[in-house]
Each structure stands twice: as structure tokens, then as C-alpha cells.
Design an enzyme around this catalytic site. Structure first.
Site, PDB file in Angstrom:
ATOM      1  CD  GLU A   7       2.347  -8.403  -5.181  1.00 20.87           C
ATOM      2  OE1 GLU A   7       1.967  -7.297  -4.762  1.00 20.87           O
ATOM      3  OE2 GLU A   7       3.216  -9.087  -4.591  1.00 20.87           O
TER       4      GLU A   7
ATOM      5  CG  HIS B  16       5.383  -5.711  -4.484  1.00 18.13           C
ATOM      6  ND1 HIS B  16       4.089  -5.565  -4.022  1.00 18.13           N
ATOM      7  CD2 HIS B  16       6.048  -4.596  -4.100  1.00 18.13           C
ATOM      8  CE1 HIS B  16       3.974  -4.406  -3.400  1.00 18.13           C
ATOM      9  NE2 HIS B  16       5.146  -3.795  -3.429  1.00 18.13           N
TER      10      HIS B  16
ATOM     11  CE  LYS C  85     -11.947  -8.697 -20.683  1.00 20.10           C
ATOM     12  NZ  LYS C  85     -13.314  -8.417 -21.204  1.00 20.10           N
TER      13      LYS C  85
ATOM     14  CB  CYS D 242       5.262  -4.165   0.157  1.00 13.14           C
ATOM     15  SG  CYS D 242       6.021  -2.551  -0.208  1.00 13.14           S
ATOM     16  CE1 TYR D 243       1.388   1.264   5.509  1.00 14.58           C
ATOM     17  CE2 TYR D 243      -0.111  -0.587   5.832  1.00 14.58           C
ATOM     18  CZ  TYR D 243       0.321   0.687   6.181  1.00 14.58           C
ATOM     19  OH  TYR D 243      -0.305   1.369   7.202  1.00 14.58           O
TER      20      TYR D 243
ATOM     21  N   GLY E 176       0.826  -1.204   0.000  1.00 12.33           N
ATOM     22  CA  GLY E 176       0.000   0.000   0.000  1.00 12.33           C
ATOM     23  C   GLY E 176       0.855   1.246   0.000  1.00 12.33           C
TER      24      GLY E 176
ATOM     25  CB  SER F 142     -21.707  -5.040 -24.690  1.00 12.54           C
ATOM     26  OG  SER F 142     -20.721  -6.003 -24.354  1.00 12.54           O
ATOM     27  N   GLY F 143     -22.151  -7.772 -26.537  1.00  9.44           N
ATOM     28  CA  GLY F 143     -21.504  -8.556 -27.574  1.00  9.44           C
ATOM     29  C   GLY F 143     -20.077  -8.912 -27.234  1.00  9.44           C
ATOM     30  N   GLY F 144     -19.547  -8.303 -26.166  1.00 11.52           N
ATOM     31  CA  GLY F 144     -18.208  -8.629 -25.715  1.00 11.52           C
ATOM     32  C   GLY F 144     -18.188  -9.909 -24.898  1.00 11.52           C
ATOM     33  CB  VAL F 145     -15.321 -11.836 -23.479  1.00 11.29           C
ATOM     34  CG1 VAL F 145     -15.148 -13.097 -22.639  1.00 11.29           C
ATOM     35  CG2 VAL F 145     -14.554 -11.956 -24.780  1.00 11.29           C
ATOM     36  CG  ASP F 146     -16.105  -8.756 -19.740  1.00  8.64           C
ATOM     37  OD1 ASP F 146     -15.340  -9.733 -19.857  1.00  8.64           O
ATOM     38  OD2 ASP F 146     -15.699  -7.577 -19.704  1.00  8.64           O
ATOM     39  CB  SER F 147     -22.275  -8.524 -21.749  1.00  9.77           C
ATOM     40  OG  SER F 147     -21.933  -8.503 -23.113  1.00  9.77           O
ATOM     41  CB  SER F 148     -20.962 -13.166 -24.442  1.00 17.01           C
ATOM     42  OG  SER F 148     -21.071 -12.183 -25.442  1.00 17.01           O
TER      43      SER F 148
END
Length: 516
Positions: free
Chosen positions: A173, A171, A372, A81-82, A54, A226-232
């Protein structure tokens, strides 16, 4: 019960990457702000806890702290880290502002054995890591030992094997710590004893059950498609969960790419037989955006107009109790201060936040905790066609944010034609699946050129292509000069209105993937 790791967030911009790395090892993880962690510790029942980095200074007053009771719960703790600094301070050690800060690549030297390094870094190992800190630990609490150092950090890693508490100043990650994922796996599997049996198939079934529990037997859901991956993926998941009680609304904003509307209607109405309402709202959106050039204002106008359209369509279909959206983790982290203070808003997203009270609908966001690439994996698990699952990300506001400045029908048509050529060349070169996201941008700049024997004064088209895993960080794709030359020639020759093409080589950070 699913094994869980709880990540307590202190505001780092890369906290999401900790969750990604843990999930990659087959363990479900969630992130909670430091000031909300105490509320969910019992119900979440984690097998271990990770404290994130952070931007605050532990040496300052009134800065974030971990809930005190995590240190007496008998759970393994990894502090990054923090997180390491607050662990040290809260357990009786000392942290101070460092005279020599460390940002970027560094090298640790392993000086003692511990369970965290077992089978990974024996004593004497020198290992590259990524640092980002201004404070440093100068005195460690009782029970801890130093296990790694750098030139500027005498306590770059500390360990209390008996209590299973570990702190690292670097870090693990981020990809710049090459073996960081292995270190995290040591913590989750060897120290916390997790089996790593969480899969996307398990998430699929759990989410179906969660949706059915959230949505009552007589409730209806309206989903923005929307036709994108997420909404599909959201649409197919919800249809599996609640069947005909789902109605998808596909809003053609007038800012879609060439041929997208037909593809969406064909897949969902014809292939999946999901109830679908197709709304041609291009005139409405373009009218509201007329004369608007500020990118944040564009996003807000598009978001509020979406809500208006959905409200109207919900009435037409007989009312809906829920509005489903394809919100993802990166959307959330870029839009809001996740911890209520330490992290920083980057930009707003039209599908992040609450709904107007007048709508009397609740939000349902099945993908809110996914990245994603995880959404793509879920799409494949659900049986979505690869042409949808593998499609490059497309922003909710559409081409509106790929036309910096004022939007006109003419500019959108120019951009569509250039974008089609660009993606066509990428596909012909066999590069589409190698690239995370590629698109054209029409700049609000006209330049002088010579076409034939005449002077031209037309727009500049910028090309963008990046590689990424989750959209949180990205590097530009290294096209050959020959490829870029071919694309430039085609666009200038075939798209009236463009006489200059440039390629964007900015990484994220410092830039974002989209231009607005």
C-alpha cells in the site's frame, strides 16, 4: 449492490493507505477494527477481505487475531505484514521473533507463480518493496506455497491459489513499493472478481440517500462552516439532500486568514443561497485562549467553545436535531486508537468525538470515510468553485496552532501578513496547485537582528510547504533557494515584527504537517 472490500485493521499507521489504493481502483472499501469485524461481516457482504499490518507480535500472548470464520466463508483473503503472520498462525503455521528485523527498503525474489503475481512478477523477478516487521514466518500452513523470499524472510510472500488466500510480508500500500498498487489491483480485480465501478458520482448519490434516510422529514441540521474544503463540501451536499432544513453557522474565531470571512459569506449566502448565520466570536475565543500555550489544551478549548457557540445558535434558529461536521479519515486515525489498543493517538482533533449530552443533537459526518483528495473530487462532482475545491487544507483550530505558545492579537496580525506574502509569492511562481499545503508559522522565539543601523529583537517566521496525497504522509516541497530568498526578503521588509525567516524541511513522519 456496490462491490465492497473489507479491511480488517490490526493497528498499522498506514492501514488507511490500503483503503486508498483499493478505492483508486474503483472499488469501495471500509476499515473495521479486528475486534469489531465479526459483527459486520454479514451485513457488509464483502467480496474479499484484506488483513492489515500492526505493531503487535503474533508470537506474544493475547495479541490481535482475525475472526476465525473468515477462513471458511469462501472469500479471497490478502494478508499484509502482521496480517500474514496471524493468518499463518491461525491456520496452523509457525511465526517467531526474527533475529534480523527488516525495516525500510528490501528486495524480494519471486520463486514461484501464483494468481497474485500474474502478469506482474514472473519467476526470477527481483522487485523493491517496503518492509516493516520484527517477526517472521518459519513454517507455512498446509495448502500454501512460498512465492517470494528475501535474505531475511524465507516466506516473504505465500499463496494458496485454491482457497485464494495470499500473504505478503511487505507493504504493497505504500509508495515505497513501486508496483504495490498493481498487486492490490490483481487481488481485487483478478482474484476477487471486482469490476471496479465505484466512482465519486456513485458515492455522491449514495450519500444523498443515506443523509435523507438518517435525517427525518421534520428534522433540522446545523452545519459548522469553516470556509475550508471539508465543511464547504459537507454544506453543499447536505443542502442538496435536505434543502432549507439545513442552517450553516460560520463562526469567525478571530483566527481566520486574511479575507476568508468575506469569501465564505459571499459563496454560501449569496451564491448558493444556503441559510447562513455569521457569528463574530473572535473576542470569546481569544479570551478563552488567553495565557494558554499547550497545543492540546488549545485544541480542546477551541473544540468546547465551538460546541458552546453551536448550542447557542441552534437555540436561536429554533433548535436542531443534528450537528454536521467535516470529519475525515485522517482526523479519526490521528485522534483515536482505531482498534481499541494497537494503534497510537497522535493528536486530538476538535471535530472528532462525541457531543455533550446536554446538546441533545446527533452527529452527521458525511465525509468521515473519505480522504482529502476524495473530498476534493466530491466537491468537483457537487459543482463547487475551483477556488474552494483546490484551496490548501486549513486546520479547524485555525491560526491558533500556527502560533506556538501563547496567542495574542498582535501575533495573529503578524502571522496573517507573513502568510499572505508567502502564498502570494507561491501563486506568482505558478506553484500553488503543485503544493498540497503551504503556510507560515510564527515561532515563540525572538532573535537579534540589524535593520538599518539599529538593533532589532523580533520574531522568527517559519515557512512550511509539503506534498502529499491524503495527509497521512508528506514530504517538504523543494523550493529553489532563489524563491525562498525572495519570500524571506519580502516578509522581513513588509512585516513589522519579523526579522528572521526559516524553512521547515521535515517530512511526515517523523513530523506532522502542522506544527501543533
Amino acid at each position: 449492490m456496490t462491490e465492497r472490500i473489507l479491511i480488517i485493521d490490526f493497528g498499522s499507521q498506514v492501514t488507511q493507505l490500503i483503503a486508498r489504493r483499493v478505492r483508486e481502483s474503483g472499488i469501495y472499501s471500509e476499515i473495521v477494527p479486528f475486534n469489531k469485524a465479526d459483527e459486520i461481516l454479514d451485513s457488509f457482504a464483502p467480496k474479499a477481505i484484506i488483513l492489515s499490518g500492526g505493531p503487535a507480535s503474533v508470537a506474544a500472548e493475547d495479541t490481535p487475531r482475525a475472526p476465525e470464520r473468515i477462513f471458511t466463508m469462501g472469500l479471497p483473503i490478502l494478508a499484509i505484514c502482521y496480517g500474514e503472520q496471524t493468518l499463518v498462525a491461525q491456520l496452523g503455521g509457525t511465526v517467531e521473533n526474527a533475529a534480523h528485523r527488516e525495516f525500510g527498503r528490501a528486495e524480494i525474489e519471486v520463486v514461484a507463480d501464483c494468481a497474485l503475481f500474474e502478469g506482474l512478477w514472473p519467476v526470477g523477478t527481483r522487485e523493491p518493496v517496503w518492509m516493516s516487521h520484527g517477526d517472521r514466518v518459519i513454517d507455512i500452513p498446509a495448502g500454501f506455497k512460498t512465492v517470494a523470499v528475501t535474505k531475511s524472510a524465507p516466506f516473504a510472500a505465500i499463496a494458496d491459489d485454491e482457497r485464494k488466500f495470499y500473504g505478503v510480508q511487505f507493504h504493497p500500500e505504500v509508495m515505497h513499493t513501486p508496483r504495490g498498487a498493481d498487486l492490490l489491483r490483481n487481488f481485487t480485480h483478478k482474484i476477487a472478481g471486482c469490476q471496479g465501478d465505484w466512482t465519486m458520482a456513485a458515492f455522491h448519490q449514495a450519500e444523498i440517500a443515506k443523509v435523507r434516510e438518517q435525517v427525518g422529514k421534520d428534522d433540522r441540521v446545523i452545519c459548522g462552516l469553516s470556509g475550508g474544503v471539508d465543511s464547504s463540501v459537507v454544506a453543499v451536499l447536505l443542502h442538496e439532500a435536505i434543502g432549507e432544513r439545513l442552517t450553516c453557522v460560520f463562526v469567525d474565531t478571530g483566527m481566520m486568514r486574511t479575507g476568508e470571512a468575506e469569501q465564505v459569506v459571499g459563496l454560501f449566502r449569496d451564491h448558493y443561497n444556503i441559510p447562513l448565520v455569521h457569528v463574530d466570536a473572535a473576542t470569546l475565543f481569544l479570551t478563552k485562549l488567553d495565557g494558554v500555550s499547550d497545543p492540546e489544551e488549545k485544541r480542546k478549548i477551541i473544540g468546547s467553545t465551538f460546541i458552546d457557540v453551536f448550542e447557542e445558535e441552534a437555540r436561536k434558529v429554533g433548535g436542531a436535531d443534528f450537528l454536521a461536521q467535516g470529519t475525515l479519515y485522517p482526523d479519526v486515525i490521528e485522534s483515536v486508537s482505531f482498534t481499541g489498543g494497537p494503534s497510537v493517538t497522535i493528536k486530538s482533533h476538535h471535530n472528532v468525538g462525541g457531543l455533550p449530552e446536554r446538546m441533545n443533537m446527533k452527529l452527521i459526518e458525511p465525509l468521515r470515510e473519505l480522504f482529502k483528495d476524495e473530498v476534493r473530487a466530491l466537491g468537483r462532482e457537487l459543482g463547487l468553485p475551483e477556488e474552494f475545491v483546490g484551496r490548501h487544507p486549513f486546520p479547524g483550530p485555525g491560526l491558533a496552532i500556527r502560533v506556538p505558545g501563547e496567542i495574542t492579537v498582535e501575533k495573529l496580525e503578524i502571522l496573517r501578513k507573513a502568510d499572505v506574502i508567502y502564498l502570494d509569492e507561491i501563486r506568482q511562481a505558478g506553484l500553488y496547485d503543485e503544493i498540497w499545503q503551504a503556510f507560515a508559522v510564527l515561532l515563540p522565539v525572538r532573535t537579534v537582528g540589524v535593520m538599518g543601523d539599529e538593533r532589532s529583537y523580533e520574531y522568527v517566521c517559519a515557512l512550511r510547504a509539503v506534498n502529499s496525497t491524503d495527509g497521512m504522509t508528506a514530504d517538504y516541497y523543494p523550493f529553489t533557494h532563489e524563491f525562498l530568498g525572495n519570500v524571506s526578503t519580502r516578509i522581513i521588509n513588509e512585516v513589522r515584527g519579523v526579522n528572521r525567516v526559516v524553512y521547515d524541511i521535515t517530512s511526515k513522519p517523523p513530523g506532522t504537517i502542522e506544527w501543533e
